[in-house]
Design an enzyme around this catalytic site. Structure first.
Site, PDB file in Angstrom:
ATOM      1  N   CYS A 180       0.879  -0.866   0.145  1.00  0.00           N
ATOM      2  CA  CYS A 180      -0.145  -0.180   0.066  1.00  0.00           C
ATOM      3  C   CYS A 180       1.069   1.594   0.211  1.00  0.00           C
ATOM      4  O   CYS A 180       0.771   1.758  -0.976  1.00  0.00           O
ATOM      5  CB  CYS A 180      -1.129   0.164   0.989  1.00  0.00           C
ATOM      6  N   ARG A 181       1.438   1.475   1.335  1.00  0.00           N
ATOM      7  CA  ARG A 181       1.741   3.052   1.532  1.00  0.00           C
ATOM      8  C   ARG A 181       3.346   3.396   0.080  1.00  0.00           C
ATOM      9  O   ARG A 181       3.603   4.245  -0.399  1.00  0.00           O
ATOM     10  CB  ARG A 181       2.319   3.378   2.645  1.00  0.00           C
TER      11      ARG A 181
HETATM   12  P1  4NP Z   1       1.253  -1.155   3.508  1.00  0.00           P
HETATM   13  O1  4NP Z   1      -0.314  -1.193   4.065  1.00  0.00           O
HETATM   14  O2  4NP Z   1       2.024  -1.629   4.986  1.00  0.00           O
HETATM   15  O3  4NP Z   1       0.899  -0.061   4.025  1.00  0.00           O
HETATM   16  O4  4NP Z   1       1.552  -2.303   2.783  1.00  0.00           O
HETATM   17  C1  4NP Z   1      -0.447  -3.193   4.824  1.00  0.00           C
HETATM   18  C2  4NP Z   1      -1.259  -4.006   4.031  1.00  0.00           C
HETATM   19  C3  4NP Z   1      -0.952  -4.966   4.823  1.00  0.00           C
HETATM   20  C4  4NP Z   1      -0.822  -5.776   5.731  1.00  0.00           C
HETATM   21  C5  4NP Z   1      -0.077  -4.551   6.756  1.00  0.00           C
HETATM   22  C6  4NP Z   1      -0.477  -3.189   5.969  1.00  0.00           C
HETATM   23  N1  4NP Z   1      -1.385  -6.343   6.890  1.00  0.00           N
HETATM   24  O5  4NP Z   1      -1.272  -7.613   7.287  1.00  0.00           O
HETATM   25  O6  4NP Z   1      -2.058  -7.761   5.942  1.00  0.00           O
END
Ligand code: 4NP
Length: 152
Positions: free
Chosen positions: A14-15
């Site tokens: 995501c981020r």
């Molecule tokens: P990210 O968001 O750290 O911005 O990629 C997340 C996406 C999935 C998960 C955690 C954070 N997850 O635990 O599935």
């Protein structure tokens, strides 16, 4: 001199892939030759593309992040990259824990580059679902980061 940047979040779906795609485009527009990548502190989503909501929000603003694939942060990243940029304080703490002794990469919070926003982290849109809000903040931080590197 910073020539390589690794963006890091928790899942790398995501981020941080968004930060990678946005910064790659802004750096190219500024004529900066940078190696840019992203990774997650966790490995649950390794091999997966960014989440559909963020792919859509990025596309609306002119960034194609659909071809990126998640991977986990490795020990080698601490010597392959000059700068590791974390999306939140937990990421930064996890990066500090994963750092091998003697590794040289500098680690910073992305929001530190844009103090005028008052933000102290990039909120996780995977949970908040506010993809465009996260994208807006990522764009501001990326602009400031690129400007700081271009000024050197
Ligand atoms: P990210 O968001 O750290 O911005 O990629 C997340 C996406 C999935 C998960 C955690 C954070 N997850 O635990 O599935």
């Amino acid at each position: 001199m910073t020539r390589s940047i690794l963006f890091v979040c928790l899942g790398n779906i995501c981020r941080s892939p968004t930060a990678e795609g946005v910064t790659r485009k802004l750096a190219a527009a500024a004529g900066l030759d940078l190696v840019i990548d992203s990774a997650g502190t966790g490995n649950w989503h390794a091999g997966e593309p960014p989440c559909p909501g963020m792919v859509r929000a990025a596309a609306v603003s002119g960034y194609d992040i659909s071809g990126l694939r998640a991977r986990q942060l490795t020990r080698a990243d601490f010597s392959r990259f000059d700068l590791i940029v974390a999306m939140d304080g937990q990421n930064l703490a996890d990066i500090a824990r994963a750092r091998p002794p003697g590794a040289t990469a500098e680690a910073r919070l992305f929001t530190d580059y844009a103090p005028e926003t008052g933000a102290t982290e990039v909120p996780d849109a995977y949970y908040t679902q506010d993809y465009s809000g996260a994208l807006d903040l990522i764009e501001i931080c990326a602009e400031r980061l690129v400007a700081a590197l271009a000024a050197r």
